[in-house]
Design a protein around this motif. Sequence first.
Motif, PDB file in Angstrom:
ATOM      1  N   GLY A 102       0.594  -1.225  -0.058  1.00 51.76           N
ATOM      2  CA  GLY A 102       0.160   0.134  -0.135  1.00 51.76           C
ATOM      3  C   GLY A 102       0.914   1.269   0.026  1.00 51.76           C
ATOM      4  O   GLY A 102       0.308   2.477   0.404  1.00 51.76           O
ATOM      5  N   ARG A 103       1.889   1.265  -0.415  1.00 49.27           N
ATOM      6  CA  ARG A 103       2.969   2.309  -0.529  1.00 49.27           C
ATOM      7  C   ARG A 103       3.116   3.157  -1.917  1.00 49.27           C
ATOM      8  O   ARG A 103       4.045   3.813  -2.073  1.00 49.27           O
ATOM      9  CB  ARG A 103       4.473   2.061  -0.034  1.00 49.27           C
ATOM     10  N   GLY A 104       2.081   2.584  -2.663  1.00 47.93           N
ATOM     11  CA  GLY A 104       2.213   3.446  -3.981  1.00 47.93           C
ATOM     12  C   GLY A 104       0.768   3.492  -4.740  1.00 47.93           C
ATOM     13  O   GLY A 104       0.063   2.696  -4.529  1.00 47.93           O
ATOM     14  N   VAL A 105       0.620   4.761  -5.558  1.00 44.61           N
ATOM     15  CA  VAL A 105      -0.591   4.887  -6.092  1.00 44.61           C
ATOM     16  C   VAL A 105      -0.506   5.130  -7.619  1.00 44.61           C
ATOM     17  O   VAL A 105       0.323   6.133  -7.753  1.00 44.61           O
ATOM     18  CB  VAL A 105      -1.603   5.983  -5.328  1.00 44.61           C
ATOM     19  N   PRO A 106      -0.731   4.496  -8.296  1.00 45.73           N
ATOM     20  CA  PRO A 106      -0.656   4.639  -9.712  1.00 45.73           C
ATOM     21  C   PRO A 106      -1.312   5.946 -10.297  1.00 45.73           C
ATOM     22  O   PRO A 106      -2.334   6.385  -9.667  1.00 45.73           O
ATOM     23  CB  PRO A 106      -1.051   3.512 -10.448  1.00 45.73           C
ATOM     24  N   LEU A 107      -1.134   6.550 -11.375  1.00 46.57           N
ATOM     25  CA  LEU A 107      -1.461   7.822 -11.904  1.00 46.57           C
ATOM     26  C   LEU A 107      -2.707   7.709 -12.493  1.00 46.57           C
ATOM     27  O   LEU A 107      -3.460   8.519 -12.710  1.00 46.57           O
ATOM     28  CB  LEU A 107      -0.564   8.442 -13.050  1.00 46.57           C
ATOM     29  N   ILE A 108      -2.918   6.271 -12.888  1.00 48.89           N
ATOM     30  CA  ILE A 108      -4.372   5.953 -13.839  1.00 48.89           C
ATOM     31  C   ILE A 108      -5.245   5.202 -12.827  1.00 48.89           C
ATOM     32  O   ILE A 108      -4.802   4.297 -12.031  1.00 48.89           O
ATOM     33  CB  ILE A 108      -3.882   5.362 -15.107  1.00 48.89           C
ATOM     34  N   ASP A 109      -6.775   5.569 -13.194  1.00 45.55           N
ATOM     35  CA  ASP A 109      -7.687   4.765 -12.273  1.00 45.55           C
ATOM     36  C   ASP A 109      -8.857   4.707 -13.177  1.00 45.55           C
ATOM     37  O   ASP A 109      -9.268   5.322 -13.932  1.00 45.55           O
ATOM     38  CB  ASP A 109      -8.016   5.798 -11.175  1.00 45.55           C
ATOM     39  N   PRO A 110      -9.071   3.358 -13.387  1.00 42.55           N
ATOM     40  CA  PRO A 110      -8.669   2.263 -12.626  1.00 42.55           C
ATOM     41  C   PRO A 110      -7.263   1.817 -13.226  1.00 42.55           C
ATOM     42  O   PRO A 110      -6.983   2.022 -14.180  1.00 42.55           O
ATOM     43  CB  PRO A 110      -9.670   0.965 -12.924  1.00 42.55           C
ATOM     44  N   PRO A 111      -6.435   1.169 -12.089  1.00 38.24           N
ATOM     45  CA  PRO A 111      -4.965   0.829 -12.556  1.00 38.24           C
ATOM     46  C   PRO A 111      -4.762   0.009 -13.599  1.00 38.24           C
ATOM     47  O   PRO A 111      -5.587  -1.028 -13.696  1.00 38.24           O
ATOM     48  CB  PRO A 111      -4.448   0.457 -11.203  1.00 38.24           C
ATOM     49  N   ILE A 112      -3.916   0.156 -14.548  1.00 37.77           N
ATOM     50  CA  ILE A 112      -3.877  -0.849 -15.849  1.00 37.77           C
ATOM     51  C   ILE A 112      -2.354  -1.610 -15.559  1.00 37.77           C
ATOM     52  O   ILE A 112      -1.410  -0.949 -15.088  1.00 37.77           O
ATOM     53  CB  ILE A 112      -4.108  -0.128 -17.024  1.00 37.77           C
ATOM     54  N   LEU A 113      -2.187  -2.623 -16.146  1.00 38.98           N
ATOM     55  CA  LEU A 113      -1.131  -3.258 -16.089  1.00 38.98           C
ATOM     56  C   LEU A 113      -0.321  -3.399 -14.599  1.00 38.98           C
ATOM     57  O   LEU A 113       0.563  -2.740 -14.262  1.00 38.98           O
ATOM     58  CB  LEU A 113       0.067  -2.810 -17.168  1.00 38.98           C
ATOM     59  N   PRO A 114      -1.121  -4.011 -13.586  1.00 42.17           N
ATOM     60  CA  PRO A 114      -0.468  -4.036 -12.393  1.00 42.17           C
ATOM     61  C   PRO A 114       0.992  -4.611 -12.317  1.00 42.17           C
ATOM     62  O   PRO A 114       1.438  -5.289 -13.278  1.00 42.17           O
ATOM     63  CB  PRO A 114      -1.254  -5.283 -11.662  1.00 42.17           C
ATOM     64  N   PRO A 115       1.746  -3.918 -11.320  1.00 35.68           N
ATOM     65  CA  PRO A 115       3.224  -4.430 -11.526  1.00 35.68           C
ATOM     66  C   PRO A 115       3.424  -5.939 -11.388  1.00 35.68           C
ATOM     67  O   PRO A 115       4.394  -6.272 -11.972  1.00 35.68           O
ATOM     68  CB  PRO A 115       3.675  -3.649 -10.133  1.00 35.68           C
ATOM     69  N   ARG A 116       2.909  -6.599 -10.394  1.00 33.85           N
ATOM     70  CA  ARG A 116       2.910  -8.110 -10.229  1.00 33.85           C
ATOM     71  C   ARG A 116       2.755  -8.654 -11.557  1.00 33.85           C
ATOM     72  O   ARG A 116       3.490  -9.538 -11.926  1.00 33.85           O
ATOM     73  CB  ARG A 116       2.031  -8.552  -9.129  1.00 33.85           C
ATOM     74  N   GLU A 117       1.479  -8.342 -12.420  1.00 39.64           N
ATOM     75  CA  GLU A 117       1.319  -8.949 -13.673  1.00 39.64           C
ATOM     76  C   GLU A 117       2.520  -8.683 -14.586  1.00 39.64           C
ATOM     77  O   GLU A 117       3.026  -9.525 -15.353  1.00 39.64           O
ATOM     78  CB  GLU A 117      -0.099  -8.331 -14.139  1.00 39.64           C
ATOM     79  N   GLN A 118       3.155  -7.432 -14.604  1.00 32.93           N
ATOM     80  CA  GLN A 118       4.175  -7.219 -15.477  1.00 32.93           C
ATOM     81  C   GLN A 118       5.384  -7.863 -15.154  1.00 32.93           C
ATOM     82  O   GLN A 118       6.323  -8.193 -16.031  1.00 32.93           O
ATOM     83  CB  GLN A 118       4.498  -5.459 -15.403  1.00 32.93           C
ATOM     84  N   LEU A 119       5.647  -8.134 -13.820  1.00 29.71           N
ATOM     85  CA  LEU A 119       6.584  -9.034 -13.453  1.00 29.71           C
ATOM     86  C   LEU A 119       6.694 -10.467 -14.048  1.00 29.71           C
ATOM     87  O   LEU A 119       7.479 -10.972 -14.624  1.00 29.71           O
ATOM     88  CB  LEU A 119       6.655  -9.034 -11.948  1.00 29.71           C
ATOM     89  N   GLY A 120       5.320 -11.032 -14.059  1.00 30.52           N
ATOM     90  CA  GLY A 120       5.111 -12.290 -14.867  1.00 30.52           C
ATOM     91  C   GLY A 120       5.363 -12.047 -16.011  1.00 30.52           C
ATOM     92  O   GLY A 120       6.094 -12.977 -16.842  1.00 30.52           O
ATOM     93  N   ASP A 121       5.213 -10.899 -17.021  1.00 31.04           N
ATOM     94  CA  ASP A 121       5.482 -10.568 -18.287  1.00 31.04           C
ATOM     95  C   ASP A 121       6.968 -10.796 -18.317  1.00 31.04           C
ATOM     96  O   ASP A 121       7.369 -11.329 -19.476  1.00 31.04           O
ATOM     97  CB  ASP A 121       4.942  -9.557 -18.707  1.00 31.04           C
TER      98      ASP A 121
END
Length: 341
Positions: A246-265
């Motif tokens: 909970g230490r970061g809020v993305p600029l876009i709402d709803p958030p796209i391409l979650p970081p954990r998903e990008q890590l999988g990519d």
Amino acid sequence: VSREHADHPGAAHYIIHSYDHAPLAAQALPAARRYGQIAPAASHAVHMPSHIYTQLGMWEDSIRANLASIAVARRAQAGGHPGTDDELHASRYLTYAYLQRGEQRAAADVLERVGALGMASHSGAAGMLHGSTITFAVQSALERHDWAEAAAIAPTEGMSTGSLMLVHWARALGSARGGDVAGARKATDELQAVYDREFREGREGMEWHAGEIELQEARAWLAQAEGQSDRAVALMKDIAEKEKAGRGVPLIDPPILPPREQLGDLLLEQKRPKEALAEYQAALAAAPHRLDGLYGAARAARFSGNLAEAKRYFAELEKLCSAADPAFPALVEAREFLAAN
């Protein structure tokens, strides 16, 4: 207040915002179900339940809520009352839900309407890239993994700081994932420059500042494009862990391409499918029923030889995309795999 006054719109509204976070969202589901009925003539009230539906991956419910919200907003506009902002906000969530179901034609239709609204609302605007509508261009390109389209999004004069950062972020990710190392480096440098100019100061006590998530994601994909695979994974893993806390809020709402998903990519691109599968599973636990998460998990399971898991994820993807174009590539792959296994 909600317990004593079940039809209090303010209570329902604040409950939804208070639990607008995946691990907590189910607690707001009763309020979400109720809110649209409390104030049916208020476009934003009709839209608000979709915040919770989005967190829980309830795409059909989100689509229904936002279509209803847009209808209310258009009635307001037809009567000479404000409604454009409400329609834009609901349209962003509607587009997101359509994209999660692979309904790209429906999403494109919403974007076409949004483009017309943007032109009507902003004299001399450069289509969808002006004002709040930049979000739609970024969301559409990145969620569809159209890296060339993302890399081609251009900033316009007078663009807000947030929109400018979204443009550079999209260009950085699109260029890096499309194989254009020089373009990725340039866009990342531009994103860094905006961040340094606008956000670096005055962040005492804040572990993550506005735009920092996007900046580090750009750095991670640039590192991957430059062949620095370990650095790429380390950068993206750092973002994913801090977002989880909970230490970061993305600029876009709803958030796209979650970081954990990008890590999988990233891991899948590095031919590390077993590790990728674990990250996609974690991503899906935090953001249920996301199309990219399911597709990534299915492919990672398949490439790691875990056919049972691959079959489960491809079956869920096929169900999710039941209203998609039959030629939608992820759906085609899912059906071919399921027919052969």
